[in-house]
Design a protein around this motif. Structure first.
Motif, mmCIF file in Angstrom:
data_model
loop_
_atom_site.group_PDB
_atom_site.id
_atom_site.type_symbol
_atom_site.label_atom_id
_atom_site.label_comp_id
_atom_site.label_asym_id
_atom_site.label_seq_id
_atom_site.Cartn_x
_atom_site.Cartn_y
_atom_site.Cartn_z
ATOM 1 N N ARG A 6 2.360 -8.537 13.846
ATOM 2 C CA ARG A 6 1.456 -8.144 12.712
ATOM 3 C C ARG A 6 1.697 -6.899 12.170
ATOM 4 O O ARG A 6 1.830 -5.727 12.867
ATOM 5 N N GLU A 7 1.729 -6.785 10.872
ATOM 6 C CA GLU A 7 2.084 -5.357 10.310
ATOM 7 C C GLU A 7 1.578 -5.365 8.988
ATOM 8 O O GLU A 7 1.712 -6.294 8.003
ATOM 9 N N PHE A 8 0.920 -4.004 8.679
ATOM 10 C CA PHE A 8 0.468 -3.970 7.315
ATOM 11 C C PHE A 8 1.409 -2.759 6.618
ATOM 12 O O PHE A 8 1.758 -1.687 7.311
ATOM 13 N N ILE A 9 2.004 -3.013 5.400
ATOM 14 C CA ILE A 9 2.848 -2.284 4.708
ATOM 15 C C ILE A 9 2.437 -1.962 3.404
ATOM 16 O O ILE A 9 2.051 -2.889 2.507
ATOM 17 N N ARG A 10 2.077 -0.639 3.248
ATOM 18 C CA ARG A 10 1.349 -0.478 1.896
ATOM 19 C C ARG A 10 2.321 0.349 0.958
ATOM 20 O O ARG A 10 2.918 1.436 1.329
ATOM 21 N N ASN A 14 7.449 1.822 1.409
ATOM 22 C CA ASN A 14 7.221 1.817 2.725
ATOM 23 C C ASN A 14 8.139 0.555 3.320
ATOM 24 O O ASN A 14 8.168 0.497 4.547
ATOM 25 N N LEU A 15 8.838 -0.156 2.540
ATOM 26 C CA LEU A 15 9.685 -1.185 3.217
ATOM 27 C C LEU A 15 10.828 -0.468 3.806
ATOM 28 O O LEU A 15 11.511 0.317 3.194
ATOM 29 N N ARG A 16 11.188 -1.215 4.968
ATOM 30 C CA ARG A 16 12.444 -0.632 5.742
ATOM 31 C C ARG A 16 13.343 -1.748 6.016
ATOM 32 O O ARG A 16 13.004 -2.983 5.689
ATOM 33 N N PRO A 17 14.547 -1.495 6.299
ATOM 34 C CA PRO A 17 15.655 -2.565 6.372
ATOM 35 C C PRO A 17 15.092 -3.709 7.518
ATOM 36 O O PRO A 17 15.368 -4.751 7.032
ATOM 37 N N GLU A 18 14.187 -3.448 8.169
ATOM 38 C CA GLU A 18 13.748 -4.450 9.360
ATOM 39 C C GLU A 18 12.829 -5.433 8.646
ATOM 40 O O GLU A 18 12.575 -6.326 9.202
ATOM 41 N N HIS A 19 12.146 -4.937 7.360
ATOM 42 C CA HIS A 19 11.464 -6.037 6.846
ATOM 43 C C HIS A 19 12.168 -6.878 5.813
ATOM 44 O O HIS A 19 11.579 -7.888 5.359
ATOM 45 N N LYS A 20 13.556 -6.973 5.630
ATOM 46 C CA LYS A 20 14.307 -7.866 4.928
ATOM 47 C C LYS A 20 14.443 -9.187 5.580
ATOM 48 O O LYS A 20 14.718 -9.048 6.963
ATOM 49 N N GLY A 21 14.260 -10.242 4.919
ATOM 50 C CA GLY A 21 14.492 -11.560 5.289
ATOM 51 C C GLY A 21 13.234 -12.194 5.756
ATOM 52 O O GLY A 21 12.584 -11.973 6.894
ATOM 53 N N CYS A 22 12.443 -12.738 4.879
ATOM 54 C CA CYS A 22 11.047 -13.433 5.222
ATOM 55 C C CYS A 22 10.659 -14.612 4.268
ATOM 56 O O CYS A 22 11.716 -14.910 3.404
ATOM 57 N N LEU A 52 11.433 -16.988 10.766
ATOM 58 C CA LEU A 52 11.179 -15.902 9.697
ATOM 59 C C LEU A 52 9.769 -15.478 9.926
ATOM 60 O O LEU A 52 8.614 -16.482 10.023
ATOM 61 N N PRO A 53 9.409 -14.270 9.591
ATOM 62 C CA PRO A 53 8.123 -13.826 9.354
ATOM 63 C C PRO A 53 7.334 -14.390 8.143
ATOM 64 O O PRO A 53 8.189 -14.396 7.270
ATOM 65 N N ALA A 54 6.108 -14.577 8.199
ATOM 66 C CA ALA A 54 5.387 -14.966 7.169
ATOM 67 C C ALA A 54 4.890 -13.888 6.579
ATOM 68 O O ALA A 54 4.050 -13.035 7.320
ATOM 69 N N VAL A 55 4.978 -13.512 5.087
ATOM 70 C CA VAL A 55 4.465 -12.407 4.648
ATOM 71 C C VAL A 55 3.670 -12.731 3.107
ATOM 72 O O VAL A 55 4.088 -13.612 2.446
ATOM 73 N N ALA A 56 2.423 -12.081 3.342
ATOM 74 C CA ALA A 56 1.646 -12.458 2.304
ATOM 75 C C ALA A 56 1.783 -11.047 1.145
ATOM 76 O O ALA A 56 1.387 -9.797 1.887
ATOM 77 N N GLU A 88 -6.165 -13.850 10.985
ATOM 78 C CA GLU A 88 -6.671 -14.729 11.789
ATOM 79 C C GLU A 88 -5.999 -16.041 11.180
ATOM 80 O O GLU A 88 -6.053 -16.718 12.038
ATOM 81 N N ALA A 89 -5.736 -16.152 9.881
ATOM 82 C CA ALA A 89 -4.842 -17.296 9.520
ATOM 83 C C ALA A 89 -3.503 -17.563 10.182
ATOM 84 O O ALA A 89 -2.907 -18.641 10.063
ATOM 85 N N GLY A 90 -2.888 -16.373 10.520
ATOM 86 C CA GLY A 90 -1.610 -16.696 11.299
ATOM 87 C C GLY A 90 -0.490 -15.870 10.269
ATOM 88 O O GLY A 90 0.636 -15.889 10.854
ATOM 89 N N ILE A 91 -0.829 -15.075 9.596
ATOM 90 C CA ILE A 91 0.215 -14.436 8.568
ATOM 91 C C ILE A 91 0.617 -13.169 9.548
ATOM 92 O O ILE A 91 -0.061 -12.447 10.125
ATOM 93 N N ASP A 92 2.045 -12.668 9.584
ATOM 94 C CA ASP A 92 2.720 -11.930 10.153
ATOM 95 C C ASP A 92 2.518 -10.365 9.797
ATOM 96 O O ASP A 92 2.348 -9.661 10.331
ATOM 97 N N LYS A 93 2.908 -10.561 8.347
ATOM 98 C CA LYS A 93 3.045 -9.040 7.705
ATOM 99 C C LYS A 93 2.309 -9.274 6.195
ATOM 100 O O LYS A 93 2.493 -10.273 5.607
ATOM 101 N N VAL A 94 1.557 -8.098 5.927
ATOM 102 C CA VAL A 94 0.934 -8.147 4.695
ATOM 103 C C VAL A 94 1.541 -6.829 3.767
ATOM 104 O O VAL A 94 1.570 -5.794 4.335
ATOM 105 N N LEU A 95 2.298 -7.120 2.863
ATOM 106 C CA LEU A 95 2.679 -6.100 1.716
ATOM 107 C C LEU A 95 1.679 -5.925 0.691
ATOM 108 O O LEU A 95 1.495 -6.842 -0.036
ATOM 109 N N CYS A 96 1.036 -4.879 0.803
ATOM 110 C CA CYS A 96 -0.023 -4.239 -0.158
ATOM 111 C C CYS A 96 0.756 -3.412 -1.435
ATOM 112 O O CYS A 96 0.977 -2.545 -0.931
#
Length: 314
Positions: A6-10, A14-22, A52-56, A88-96
């Motif tokens: 789980r990760e919150f990306i504000r 703040n996006l990094r190479p490891e965030h690519k592919g989702c 792949l990770p699920a991102v909202a 709680e719904a099961g999301i892996d990462k949130v990009l705000c």
């Protein structure tokens, strides 16, 4: 498959190479109601299938708040509550994304290129077929499908979820809460409506009136609730205490600029400053009003307490 963390990306910066592919979805998700939950489950299913990770992707402030300010519709939840519900719904990462003039000025194609392609390198997008975006308002499902074919990502539409013949929406829930219909709102949310926040120091006005309160800042332009309510406060350890709460601006004692949640808990003496509580609303007792004197206010508070205890049958 290795589980994503789980990760919150504000912010895009703040996006990094490891965030690519989702696998991603985009929306306000205010309330994270049953309609939102259906979209999120669709997203998570695709993400798991592809490993792949699920991102909202969400916005802060919400776009209508950016344009309308304090005239915007009342928020059902603040960002922290939304994050908890998404986890709680099961999301892996949130990009705000900060919805500011720069973001607001992006065309639909620029948004796709900078956020979805360069930023996240998405493999799949799950989005409503009525979704619109971009300063030119040309961003829609058809454009996303066209750009997806060019840039290597698939697009799936989501299905509208209805209950009792009407679409489940944040607007509908807001209207039910404003009308004090907590039973109907709970059906659409999938759980009782509550406000989650940290107890802060106040001016001890409740204590001076013989009704000590726990104060919680709502951290939003407006609240969908105003008035006095029968509530339950749920603590981090699971303890539940019934009480009576006021959401308003204290018109009798000089007033506030922003609404505050004040909760008086029955048979409760513990000091809880700094604690996080979830205040669940059950019944509206009355509207907030300005009293001619503090004595009148004190008498009404005792009536409110009696009414709430009658509701709870205590």
């Amino acid at each position: 498959m290795q589980l994503a963390q789980r990760e919150f990306i504000r912010g895009l910066h703040n996006l990094r190479p490891e965030h690519k592919g989702c696998v991603a979805t985009i929306g306000s998700f205010d309330g994270v109601h049953l309609g939102h939950q259906a979209i999120l489950q669709q997203l998570i299913q695709v993400a798991h299938t592809q490993g792949l990770p699920a991102v909202a992707i969400v916005f802060e402030p919400q776009p209508h708040e950016f344009f309308a300010g304090d005239k915007a519709p009342a928020r059902l939840m603040r960002l922290r509550e939304k994050l908890e519900a998404l986890w709680e719904a099961g999301i892996d990462k949130v990009l705000c994304l900060n919805f500011n003039q720069t973001l607001r000025s992006l065309s639909a194609e620029q948004f796709i290129e900078r956020v979805l392609v360069q930023g996240l390198a998405i493999k799949h997008l799950v989005v409503g077929d009525d979704f619109r975006f971009g300063c030119d308002r040309k961003g829609d499902y058809n454009l996303l499908q066209t750009k997806g074919k060019e840039c290597g990502f698939a697009v799936t539409d989501t299905h509208t979820l209805e209950m009792d013949g009407e679409r489940i929406s944040s607007t509908r829930i807001r209207q039910l809460l404003e009308a004090g219909d907590f039973v109907a709102a709970e059906k659409l949310l999938g759980k009782p409506y509550g406000v989650y926040g940290r107890v802060v120091y106040g001016k001890q006005l409740g204590r001076q009136l013989g009704v000590p309160t726990a104060n919680v800042n709502l951290r939003r332009y407006r609240s969908p609730l105003h008035g006095v309510f029968a509530v339950t406060a749920i603590f981090a350890d699971g303890a539940q205490v019934q009480g009576v709460a006021n959401i308003g601006v204290r018109p009798t004692v000089n007033g506030l600029k922003k609404p505050l949640l004040e909760v008086h808990l029955f048979n409760f003496t513990r000091t809880i400053y700094g604690d996080v509580i979830d205040v669940v609303f059950h019944d509206k007792l009355r509207d907030e009003k300005k009293f001619a004197s503090l004595d009148e206010l004190k008498a009404q508070l005792q009536t409110d307490i009696a009414d709430a205890k009658t509701f709870f049958k205590i």
